[in-house]
Scaffold this motif. Structure first.
Motif, PDB file in Angstrom:
ATOM      1  N   ALA A  10       0.843  -1.198   0.000  1.00 48.53           N
ATOM      2  CA  ALA A  10       0.000   0.000   0.000  1.00 48.53           C
ATOM      3  C   ALA A  10       0.872   1.240   0.000  1.00 48.53           C
ATOM      4  O   ALA A  10       0.499   2.290   0.476  1.00 48.53           O
ATOM      5  CB  ALA A  10      -0.903   0.008   1.220  1.00 48.53           C
ATOM      6  N   ARG A  24      -6.547  -3.994   2.590  1.00 49.27           N
ATOM      7  CA  ARG A  24      -6.414  -3.547   1.208  1.00 49.27           C
ATOM      8  C   ARG A  24      -7.799  -3.339   0.596  1.00 49.27           C
ATOM      9  O   ARG A  24      -8.635  -4.252   0.615  1.00 49.27           O
ATOM     10  CB  ARG A  24      -5.629  -4.575   0.368  1.00 49.27           C
ATOM     11  CG  ARG A  24      -4.179  -4.732   0.788  1.00 49.27           C
ATOM     12  CD  ARG A  24      -3.374  -3.457   0.547  1.00 49.27           C
ATOM     13  NE  ARG A  24      -1.989  -3.608   0.994  1.00 49.27           N
ATOM     14  CZ  ARG A  24      -1.561  -3.297   2.215  1.00 49.27           C
ATOM     15  NH1 ARG A  24      -2.421  -2.813   3.103  1.00 49.27           N
ATOM     16  NH2 ARG A  24      -0.310  -3.458   2.543  1.00 49.27           N
ATOM     17  N   SER A  25      -8.033  -2.137   0.105  1.00 49.29           N
ATOM     18  CA  SER A  25      -9.301  -1.767  -0.535  1.00 49.29           C
ATOM     19  C   SER A  25     -10.493  -2.103   0.356  1.00 49.29           C
ATOM     20  O   SER A  25     -11.529  -2.584  -0.111  1.00 49.29           O
ATOM     21  CB  SER A  25      -9.438  -2.471  -1.896  1.00 49.29           C
ATOM     22  OG  SER A  25      -8.372  -2.128  -2.749  1.00 49.29           O
ATOM     23  N   THR A  27     -13.693  -1.829   2.166  1.00 43.58           N
ATOM     24  CA  THR A  27     -14.928  -1.073   2.022  1.00 43.58           C
ATOM     25  C   THR A  27     -15.990  -1.694   2.919  1.00 43.58           C
ATOM     26  O   THR A  27     -16.144  -2.909   2.966  1.00 43.58           O
ATOM     27  CB  THR A  27     -15.418  -1.090   0.564  1.00 43.58           C
ATOM     28  OG1 THR A  27     -14.414  -0.487  -0.270  1.00 43.58           O
ATOM     29  CG2 THR A  27     -16.722  -0.330   0.408  1.00 43.58           C
ATOM     30  N   ASP A  41     -14.297   3.527   2.744  1.00 43.80           N
ATOM     31  CA  ASP A  41     -14.279   3.698   1.296  1.00 43.80           C
ATOM     32  C   ASP A  41     -12.912   3.330   0.726  1.00 43.80           C
ATOM     33  O   ASP A  41     -12.028   4.173   0.594  1.00 43.80           O
ATOM     34  CB  ASP A  41     -14.649   5.150   0.958  1.00 43.80           C
ATOM     35  CG  ASP A  41     -14.870   5.383  -0.520  1.00 43.80           C
ATOM     36  OD1 ASP A  41     -14.790   4.424  -1.306  1.00 43.80           O
ATOM     37  OD2 ASP A  41     -15.131   6.548  -0.892  1.00 43.80           O
ATOM     38  N   ALA A  42     -12.732   2.038   0.428  1.00 43.98           N
ATOM     39  CA  ALA A  42     -11.514   1.529  -0.222  1.00 43.98           C
ATOM     40  C   ALA A  42     -10.238   1.926   0.526  1.00 43.98           C
ATOM     41  O   ALA A  42      -9.302   2.487  -0.048  1.00 43.98           O
ATOM     42  CB  ALA A  42     -11.451   1.994  -1.672  1.00 43.98           C
ATOM     43  N   ASP A  44      -6.712   1.498   2.343  1.00 42.43           N
ATOM     44  CA  ASP A  44      -5.480   0.718   2.410  1.00 42.43           C
ATOM     45  C   ASP A  44      -4.737   1.134   3.676  1.00 42.43           C
ATOM     46  O   ASP A  44      -4.514   2.325   3.897  1.00 42.43           O
ATOM     47  CB  ASP A  44      -4.568   0.994   1.203  1.00 42.43           C
ATOM     48  CG  ASP A  44      -5.096   0.377  -0.085  1.00 42.43           C
ATOM     49  OD1 ASP A  44      -5.883  -0.591  -0.006  1.00 42.43           O
ATOM     50  OD2 ASP A  44      -4.730   0.874  -1.168  1.00 42.43           O
ATOM     51  N   GLU A  78     -16.231  -5.206   0.891  1.00 44.70           N
ATOM     52  CA  GLU A  78     -15.239  -5.518  -0.140  1.00 44.70           C
ATOM     53  C   GLU A  78     -13.853  -5.348   0.469  1.00 44.70           C
ATOM     54  O   GLU A  78     -13.682  -4.660   1.478  1.00 44.70           O
ATOM     55  CB  GLU A  78     -15.374  -4.575  -1.353  1.00 44.70           C
ATOM     56  CG  GLU A  78     -16.691  -4.670  -2.099  1.00 44.70           C
ATOM     57  CD  GLU A  78     -16.775  -3.642  -3.219  1.00 44.70           C
ATOM     58  OE1 GLU A  78     -15.727  -3.272  -3.774  1.00 44.70           O
ATOM     59  OE2 GLU A  78     -17.897  -3.201  -3.520  1.00 44.70           O
ATOM     60  N   GLY A  79     -12.847  -5.959  -0.184  1.00 45.46           N
ATOM     61  CA  GLY A  79     -11.464  -5.812   0.263  1.00 45.46           C
ATOM     62  C   GLY A  79     -10.981  -7.012   1.060  1.00 45.46           C
ATOM     63  O   GLY A  79     -11.701  -8.000   1.238  1.00 45.46           O
ATOM     64  N   ARG A 235     -12.272   7.511   4.716  1.00 41.64           N
ATOM     65  CA  ARG A 235     -10.956   7.389   4.063  1.00 41.64           C
ATOM     66  C   ARG A 235      -9.863   7.912   4.983  1.00 41.64           C
ATOM     67  O   ARG A 235     -10.095   8.822   5.788  1.00 41.64           O
ATOM     68  CB  ARG A 235     -10.933   8.192   2.753  1.00 41.64           C
ATOM     69  CG  ARG A 235     -11.933   7.737   1.719  1.00 41.64           C
ATOM     70  CD  ARG A 235     -11.862   8.614   0.478  1.00 41.64           C
ATOM     71  NE  ARG A 235     -12.837   8.192  -0.527  1.00 41.64           N
ATOM     72  CZ  ARG A 235     -12.996   8.803  -1.687  1.00 41.64           C
ATOM     73  NH1 ARG A 235     -12.263   9.874  -1.989  1.00 41.64           N
ATOM     74  NH2 ARG A 235     -13.897   8.361  -2.541  1.00 41.64           N
TER      75      ARG A 235
END
Length: 262
Positions: A10, A24-25, A27, A41-42, A44, A78-79, A235
Motif C-alpha cells: 500500500a 487492502r481496498s 470497504t 471507502d476503499a 489501504d 469488499e477488500g 478514508r
C-alpha cells in the motif's frame, strides 16, 4: 517460525514481517441504492508491528468501523484484511474466534467484564479459556501499574467505572497478545489514571514489543502513539509521525462538522 505472506503493498517499503495487521481496498457499506451508507471507502492501511498507532477523526468518519474490521469483529463489504500472516476475510467463524482469542487483545470503553467473576478472574479469563498458564510475575506487574492491587477480589459491581476500565486494560495486557485494539481505552478514567494507563501501554510497546491500535478523540492520548492516522468520510486523509498533543489538536481543527478536511 513464521511463513511468508503476500500482502499487496500500500506504499512504503516496510518488510512483510513488520506488518502486524493490514487492509487492502477495505470497504464497508450499509443498505443499498439511495439509502446506501459507506462507512469505509476503499481503505489501504498497514499497522506496523511493535508500534503504537492512534486512529482519529470526526464522529462518523469510520475510525471505529476500521478498527472493528481489522480486529475481525466486523465483516467487510469488499477488500481483504490480514492479522499477522493470516487473512481473516472469509475465515470460518470457529477459526476466526480462535485467532481473536489467541492473538488479539481488546480494550473497550464498555468494559465487557463478567459480573460473576472478580477482578483477578476477569483479567485471567482469556488465558483460562485458551488453557494458557498465567505468568504471575507479569500479572503482578500489570496489576500494580494499573492500580488494582487492592481490588483483585472485588466484582465489577463493587468497582467504580474507572476501576472497571483498569481491569479491562489489565485483561488485554496480561495475555501478551500479538496486537491490542483499544476503543477509547481511557475514556472513563480521570486524567491522572488515564496518563498512568497510557504510560504503561507506551512502555509495553517500547520494552516488550507490543503492538497497539487505539481509537481516540483525545489529542493527549494520541500523543502517546508513534503514529496517528486521520480518517474523514471513510478514508484515511492524513497521518502524523511522532505526534504531540499540540500538533494533533491543530490537525483536528482542520476538520469541520461534516467530517471533511478544510
Amino acid at each position: 517460525m513464521t511463513t511468508a505472506v503476500t500482502i499487496p503493498k500500500a506504499g512504503g517499503n516496510g518488510g512483510r514481517s513488520a506488518v502486524a495487521a493490514a487492509g487492502r481496498s477495505v470497504t464497508k457499506s450499509y443498505g443499498a441504492g439511495e439509502t446506501r451508507v459507506v462507512a469505509l471507502d476503499a481503505v489501504d492501511v498497514d499497522i506496523m508491528r511493535g508500534r503504537f498507532t492512534a486512529i482519529m477523526g470526526p464522529s462518523g468518519s469510520g475510525k471505529s468501523t476500521l478498527m472493528h474490521c481489522l480486529a475481525g469483529l466486523d465483516t467487510v463489504t469488499e477488500g481483504r484484511i490480514w492479522v499477522g500472516e493470516s487473512e481473516i476475510t472469509g475465515m470460518k467463524d470457529k477459526k476466526l474466534t480462535q485467532l481473536r482469542r489467541d492473538k488479539i487483545g481488546f480494550i473497550f470503553q464498555s468494559f465487557n467484564l463478567l459480573p460473576t467473576l472478580n477482578a483477578a478472574e476477569n483479567i485471567t479469563l482469556p488465558m483460562d479459556i485458551a488453557g494458557r498458564k498465567v505468568d504471575r510475575e507479569w500479572f503482578d506487574r500489570v496489576v500494580e501499574t494499573v492500580g488494582l492491587a487492592g481490588r483483585l477480589k472485588h466484582r465489577p459491581t463493587q468497582l467504580s467505572g474507572g476501576q472497571q476500565q483498569r481491569v479491562a486494560v489489565a485483561r488485554a495486557l496480561a495475555a501478551r497478545p500479538e496486537i491490542i485494539f483499544g476503543d477509547e481505552p481511557t475514556g472513563n478514567l480521570d486524567s491522572r489514571a488515564g496518563a498512568e494507563v497510557l504510560g504503561f501501554l507506551r512502555r509495553s510497546v517500547d520494552e516488550l514489543g507490543q503492538t497497539i491500535v487505539m481509537v481516540t478523540h483525545d489529542p493527549v492520548a494520541a500523543s502517546y502513539a508513534d503514529r496517528v492516522l486521520y480518517l474523514a468520510d471513510g478514508r484515511i486523509v492524513d497521518e502524523m509521525a511522532n505526534p504531540t498533543a499540540e500538533s494533533v489538536l491543530e490537525r483536528m481543527k482542520s476538520f469541520d462538522g461534516r467530517g471533511r478536511t478544510s
